[in-house]
Design an enzyme around this catalytic site. Structure first.
Site, PDB file in Angstrom:
ATOM      1  N   ARG A  88       7.881 -21.703  19.432  1.00  0.00           N
ATOM      2  CA  ARG A  88       6.507 -21.204  19.341  1.00  0.00           C
ATOM      3  C   ARG A  88       5.556 -22.201  20.000  1.00  0.00           C
ATOM      4  O   ARG A  88       4.548 -21.835  20.584  1.00  0.00           O
ATOM      5  CB  ARG A  88       6.113 -21.022  17.870  1.00  0.00           C
ATOM      6  CG  ARG A  88       6.886 -19.916  17.163  1.00  0.00           C
ATOM      7  CD  ARG A  88       6.500 -19.866  15.686  1.00  0.00           C
ATOM      8  NE  ARG A  88       7.155 -18.773  14.974  1.00  0.00           N
ATOM      9  CZ  ARG A  88       8.316 -18.879  14.352  1.00  0.00           C
ATOM     10  NH1 ARG A  88       8.975 -20.010  14.363  1.00  0.00           N
ATOM     11  NH2 ARG A  88       8.834 -17.842  13.715  1.00  0.00           N
ATOM     12  N   ASP A 148       6.805 -15.366   6.863  1.00  0.00           N
ATOM     13  CA  ASP A 148       7.962 -16.204   6.504  1.00  0.00           C
ATOM     14  C   ASP A 148       8.376 -15.974   5.051  1.00  0.00           C
ATOM     15  O   ASP A 148       9.570 -15.966   4.728  1.00  0.00           O
ATOM     16  CB  ASP A 148       7.629 -17.679   6.744  1.00  0.00           C
ATOM     17  CG  ASP A 148       7.338 -17.959   8.221  1.00  0.00           C
ATOM     18  OD1 ASP A 148       7.895 -17.247   9.078  1.00  0.00           O
ATOM     19  OD2 ASP A 148       6.537 -18.866   8.515  1.00  0.00           O
ATOM     20  N   ARG A 151      10.282 -12.767   4.869  1.00  0.00           N
ATOM     21  CA  ARG A 151      11.650 -12.981   5.390  1.00  0.00           C
ATOM     22  C   ARG A 151      12.502 -13.733   4.365  1.00  0.00           C
ATOM     23  O   ARG A 151      13.690 -13.456   4.204  1.00  0.00           O
ATOM     24  CB  ARG A 151      11.575 -13.777   6.703  1.00  0.00           C
ATOM     25  CG  ARG A 151      11.076 -12.920   7.861  1.00  0.00           C
ATOM     26  CD  ARG A 151      10.978 -13.708   9.152  1.00  0.00           C
ATOM     27  NE  ARG A 151      10.727 -12.809  10.274  1.00  0.00           N
ATOM     28  CZ  ARG A 151      10.182 -13.174  11.420  1.00  0.00           C
ATOM     29  NH1 ARG A 151       9.829 -14.433  11.609  1.00  0.00           N
ATOM     30  NH2 ARG A 151      10.008 -12.304  12.387  1.00  0.00           N
ATOM     31  N   HIS A 175       4.118 -22.965  10.524  1.00  0.00           N
ATOM     32  CA  HIS A 175       4.841 -21.746  10.907  1.00  0.00           C
ATOM     33  C   HIS A 175       5.712 -22.057  12.128  1.00  0.00           C
ATOM     34  O   HIS A 175       5.452 -21.632  13.231  1.00  0.00           O
ATOM     35  CB  HIS A 175       3.845 -20.628  11.209  1.00  0.00           C
ATOM     36  CG  HIS A 175       4.471 -19.370  11.705  1.00  0.00           C
ATOM     37  ND1 HIS A 175       5.413 -18.671  10.986  1.00  0.00           N
ATOM     38  CD2 HIS A 175       4.306 -18.686  12.866  1.00  0.00           C
ATOM     39  CE1 HIS A 175       5.792 -17.606  11.683  1.00  0.00           C
ATOM     40  NE2 HIS A 175       5.140 -17.599  12.824  1.00  0.00           N
TER      41      HIS A 175
HETATM   42  N1  LIG Z   1       2.084 -15.640  13.432  1.00  0.00           N
HETATM   43  C1  LIG Z   1       3.194 -14.916  13.395  1.00  0.00           C
HETATM   44  O1  LIG Z   1       3.825 -14.809  12.346  1.00  0.00           O
HETATM   45  C2  LIG Z   1       3.667 -14.215  14.638  1.00  0.00           C
HETATM   46  C3  LIG Z   1       4.716 -13.279  14.592  1.00  0.00           C
HETATM   47  C4  LIG Z   1       5.088 -12.630  15.759  1.00  0.00           C
HETATM   48  C5  LIG Z   1       4.435 -12.900  16.962  1.00  0.00           C
HETATM   49  N2  LIG Z   1       3.450 -13.833  16.972  1.00  0.00           N
HETATM   50  C6  LIG Z   1       2.706 -14.156  18.195  1.00  0.00           C
HETATM   51  O2  LIG Z   1       1.783 -13.081  18.436  1.00  0.00           O
HETATM   52  C7  LIG Z   1       1.475 -13.030  19.818  1.00  0.00           C
HETATM   53  C8  LIG Z   1       1.669 -11.592  20.315  1.00  0.00           C
HETATM   54  O3  LIG Z   1       3.024 -11.222  20.276  1.00  0.00           O
HETATM   55  P1  LIG Z   1       3.480  -9.782  20.835  1.00  0.00           P
HETATM   56  O4  LIG Z   1       4.933  -9.681  20.598  1.00  0.00           O
HETATM   57  O5  LIG Z   1       2.564  -8.728  20.321  1.00  0.00           O
HETATM   58  O6  LIG Z   1       3.199  -9.973  22.409  1.00  0.00           O
HETATM   59  P2  LIG Z   1       2.932  -8.826  23.498  1.00  0.00           P
HETATM   60  O7  LIG Z   1       3.153  -9.448  24.827  1.00  0.00           O
HETATM   61  O8  LIG Z   1       3.665  -7.602  23.141  1.00  0.00           O
HETATM   62  O9  LIG Z   1       1.361  -8.520  23.314  1.00  0.00           O
HETATM   63  C9  LIG Z   1       0.364  -9.427  23.636  1.00  0.00           C
HETATM   64  C10 LIG Z   1      -0.795  -8.626  24.198  1.00  0.00           C
HETATM   65  O10 LIG Z   1      -1.904  -9.499  24.384  1.00  0.00           O
HETATM   66  C11 LIG Z   1      -2.620  -9.013  25.507  1.00  0.00           C
HETATM   67  N3  LIG Z   1      -3.519 -10.040  26.014  1.00  0.00           N
HETATM   68  C12 LIG Z   1      -3.240 -11.150  26.727  1.00  0.00           C
HETATM   69  N4  LIG Z   1      -4.368 -11.831  26.996  1.00  0.00           N
HETATM   70  C13 LIG Z   1      -5.381 -11.146  26.413  1.00  0.00           C
HETATM   71  C14 LIG Z   1      -6.789 -11.350  26.321  1.00  0.00           C
HETATM   72  N5  LIG Z   1      -7.374 -12.419  26.880  1.00  0.00           N
HETATM   73  N6  LIG Z   1      -7.518 -10.442  25.661  1.00  0.00           N
HETATM   74  C15 LIG Z   1      -6.952  -9.359  25.073  1.00  0.00           C
HETATM   75  N7  LIG Z   1      -5.623  -9.114  25.132  1.00  0.00           N
HETATM   76  C16 LIG Z   1      -4.854 -10.000  25.791  1.00  0.00           C
HETATM   77  C17 LIG Z   1      -1.515  -8.629  26.488  1.00  0.00           C
HETATM   78  O11 LIG Z   1      -1.989  -7.766  27.513  1.00  0.00           O
HETATM   79  C18 LIG Z   1      -0.500  -7.988  25.557  1.00  0.00           C
HETATM   80  O12 LIG Z   1      -0.669  -6.577  25.489  1.00  0.00           O
HETATM   81  C19 LIG Z   1       2.388 -14.056  20.486  1.00  0.00           C
HETATM   82  O13 LIG Z   1       1.698 -15.267  20.667  1.00  0.00           O
HETATM   83  C20 LIG Z   1       3.501 -14.244  19.462  1.00  0.00           C
HETATM   84  O14 LIG Z   1       4.165 -15.474  19.588  1.00  0.00           O
HETATM   85  C21 LIG Z   1       3.053 -14.476  15.842  1.00  0.00           C
END
Ligand SMILES: NC(=O)c1ccc[n+]([C@@H]2O[C@H](COP(=O)([O-])OP(=O)(O)OC[C@H]3O[C@@H](n4cnc5c(N)ncnc54)[C@H](O)[C@@H]3O)[C@@H](O)[C@H]2O)c1
Length: 314
Positions: A88, A148, A151, A175
């Site tokens: 991450r 988490d 899970r 995380h």
């Molecule tokens: N905190 C958690 O528990 C957790 C869990 C899963 C994923 N995540 C994180 O969440 C984020 C998203 O994951 P995902 O699988 O949905 O990714 P994804 O690629 O499917 O979606 C991300 C979206 O963000 C958009 N985007 C990028 N820059 C942007 C901006 N400036 N303004 C608006 N939209 C923008 C993209 O076009 C895309 O559609 C990642 O950083 C991932 O690591 C966090």
């Protein structure tokens, strides 16, 4: 009541889908930078309303922050996700600039907003959102521990062949695969310590599987997971909007609590219409305290990158 979800990708769209199905707010704005993407996802979800029976409206927009004006809560999921083999933490450079800009735009149109950060590395992105925005600390919340912990409950329920809903178990700390701390010795099955039903080896197996839970899915799917992350974010939004006072582990700003300062990291908090309302203290063992300190050190090292790269100034 309006809720904004920024990022219409896997996690953002799933969050919006969970919120709209449960009629958590009258209106949900789904915003993405990719032209037409959020509009398409929103229409697809709206076309389930006659099948699923919800009345809430979801509207997709391309980078139009005016449409987000007056939002009570925003969930930020914009950014790049992990690919197999990535941590991450490797996402920091790209996601820091995205998160900072998105936060600025949201506040411009919704000064009273409560912001939930999902983008990774989440603890550092939450710290960045707080420091760069100057919003009161209670209105910036990081979502990681809720996922988490879910899970963790799944792994325990699988081992005990029990309902996950009968379990009380939380994960604190950062995380990250190596920074999270599944508190197995505090976990209970309807008030009975789960330790009563497990060997030491089984406990350690559950802890290990929980810690690599995200990486396991990333390896299987090819990108990071979305069903449980989306459900976790939506559950936290629901606790804010409906003032439920539910306890979640969330990444919040510590000022001496749990022995830490100037850091956002996962601790148990009460979530209500103020955002995170209060931190719930726990009696940690010396070993757990040591793990929490090491976890905080790792998160702080990641936060230092924000200063080193000039994203934040001391
Ligand atoms: N905190 C958690 O528990 C957790 C869990 C899963 C994923 N995540 C994180 O969440 C984020 C998203 O994951 P995902 O699988 O949905 O990714 P994804 O690629 O499917 O979606 C991300 C979206 O963000 C958009 N985007 C990028 N820059 C942007 C901006 N400036 N303004 C608006 N939209 C923008 C993209 O076009 C895309 O559609 C990642 O950083 C991932 O690591 C966090």
């Amino acid at each position: 009541m309006k809720i904004t979800v920024v990022g219409a990708g896997a996690v953002g769209a799933t969050t919006a889908d969970n919120l709209v199905r449960k009629n958590v707010a009258e209106e949900i704005i789904l915003l993405d930078i990719k032209e037409g993407f959020a509009e398409g996802k929103a229409q697809d979800m709206m076309q389930t309303s006659a099948l699923l029976g919800f009345d809430a409206k979801i509207k997709g927009v391309t980078n139009d922050y005016l449409a987000t004006a007056g939002s009570t809560v925003a969930v930020i999921t914009s950014g790049i996700p992990r690919k197999p083999g990535m941590t991450r933490e490797e996402l920091i450079g790209t996601n820091a600039n995205i998160v900072k800009t998105v936060v600025e735009n949201l506040i411009k149109h919704s000064p009273e907003i409560i912001i939930l950060i999902v983008s990774n590395p989440m603890d550092t992105m939450t710290y960045l959102a707080l420091k760069s925005s100057g919003l009161p600390k209670n209105r910036i919340i990081g979502m990681g521990g809720a996922l988490d912990s879910a899970r963790f409950k799944y792994q325990i329920s699988d081992k005990l062949n029990a309902s996950a809903n009968d379990l009380n178990a939380i994960v604190i700390g950062g995380h990250g695969d190596t920074t999270m701390i599944p508190l197995i010795k505090h976990a209970t099955w309807n008030s009975v310590p789960v330790a009563d039903f497990l060997t030491e080896e089984e406990e350690q197996e559950i802890v290990k599987k929980t810690m690599v839970g995200g990486a396991t899915l990333t390896a299987l799917i090819g990108t990071s997971a979305w069903y449980a992350p989306g459900a976790a974010a939506a559950a936290m939004v629901e606790s804010i909007v409906h003032n439920q006072n539910k306890l979640f582990t969330a990444s919040v700003y510590l000022e001496g609590e749990y022995g830490q300062e100037d850091i956002n990291i996962g601790v148990p908090v009460i979530i209500n219409n103020k955002g995170w309302d209060r931190i719930v203290p726990m009696n940690l063992s010396a070993e757990e305290e040591e793990l929490f300190k090491a976890s905080a050190d790792a998160v702080r090292k990641m936060n230092d990158v924000l200063y080193a790269e000039g994203v934040l100034k001391k």
